[in-house]
Write an enzyme that holds these catalytic residues in place. Sequence first.
Site, PDB file in Angstrom:
ATOM      1  N   SER A  12       0.907  -1.194   0.017  1.00 58.45           N
ATOM      2  CA  SER A  12       0.174  -0.031  -0.166  1.00 58.45           C
ATOM      3  C   SER A  12       0.877   1.274  -0.213  1.00 58.45           C
ATOM      4  CB  SER A  12      -0.953  -0.019   1.196  1.00 58.45           C
ATOM      5  OG  SER A  12      -1.955  -1.163   1.104  1.00 58.45           O
ATOM      6  N   LEU A  14       3.602   4.115   1.523  1.00 58.34           N
ATOM      7  CA  LEU A  14       3.782   4.836   2.750  1.00 58.34           C
ATOM      8  C   LEU A  14       2.388   5.646   3.004  1.00 58.34           C
ATOM      9  CD1 LEU A  14       5.965   4.966   4.777  1.00 58.34           C
ATOM     10  CD2 LEU A  14       6.686   7.200   3.602  1.00 58.34           C
ATOM     11  N   HIS A  15       1.291   4.573   3.374  1.00 64.13           N
ATOM     12  CA  HIS A  15       0.224   5.210   3.768  1.00 64.13           C
ATOM     13  C   HIS A  15      -0.181   5.490   5.174  1.00 64.13           C
ATOM     14  CE1 HIS A  15      -1.755   1.451   5.390  1.00 64.13           C
ATOM     15  NE2 HIS A  15      -0.637   1.072   4.605  1.00 64.13           N
ATOM     16  N   ALA A  16      -1.372   5.986   5.518  1.00 68.24           N
ATOM     17  CA  ALA A  16      -1.367   6.611   6.886  1.00 68.24           C
ATOM     18  C   ALA A  16      -0.733   5.616   8.029  1.00 68.24           C
ATOM     19  CB  ALA A  16      -2.884   6.780   7.062  1.00 68.24           C
ATOM     20  N   ALA A  19       3.200   5.504   7.572  1.00 73.95           N
ATOM     21  CA  ALA A  19       3.762   6.926   7.906  1.00 73.95           C
ATOM     22  C   ALA A  19       3.458   7.351   9.245  1.00 73.95           C
ATOM     23  CB  ALA A  19       2.959   7.749   7.172  1.00 73.95           C
TER      24      ALA A  19
END
Length: 86
Positions: A12, A14-16, A19
């Site tokens: 996915s 460097l999503h929420a 991160a």
Amino acid sequence: MLTKSFTIQNPSGLHARPASLFVQKATSYPCNIYVIKGTKKINGKSIMGLMTLGAAKGDEIILEIDGEREQQAMDELGSLLEAVHE
């Protein structure tokens, strides 16, 4: 100062969640941490900065770390960037 490139392995990107984990680890170090993708260079201790990079799986990210405990920060943060789990 240390500089090293890493390839994002998380499907996915460097999503929420990744991160957020990255920022939590980065803020635990007293050194300056910058994340570079292409022409963008952001503060690695800023969740909003990391999200604006739009880093996807397979993208190259460069970490630039300067200061106290820089090697330990590089090792730990680099492992997070290259982690495959979501």
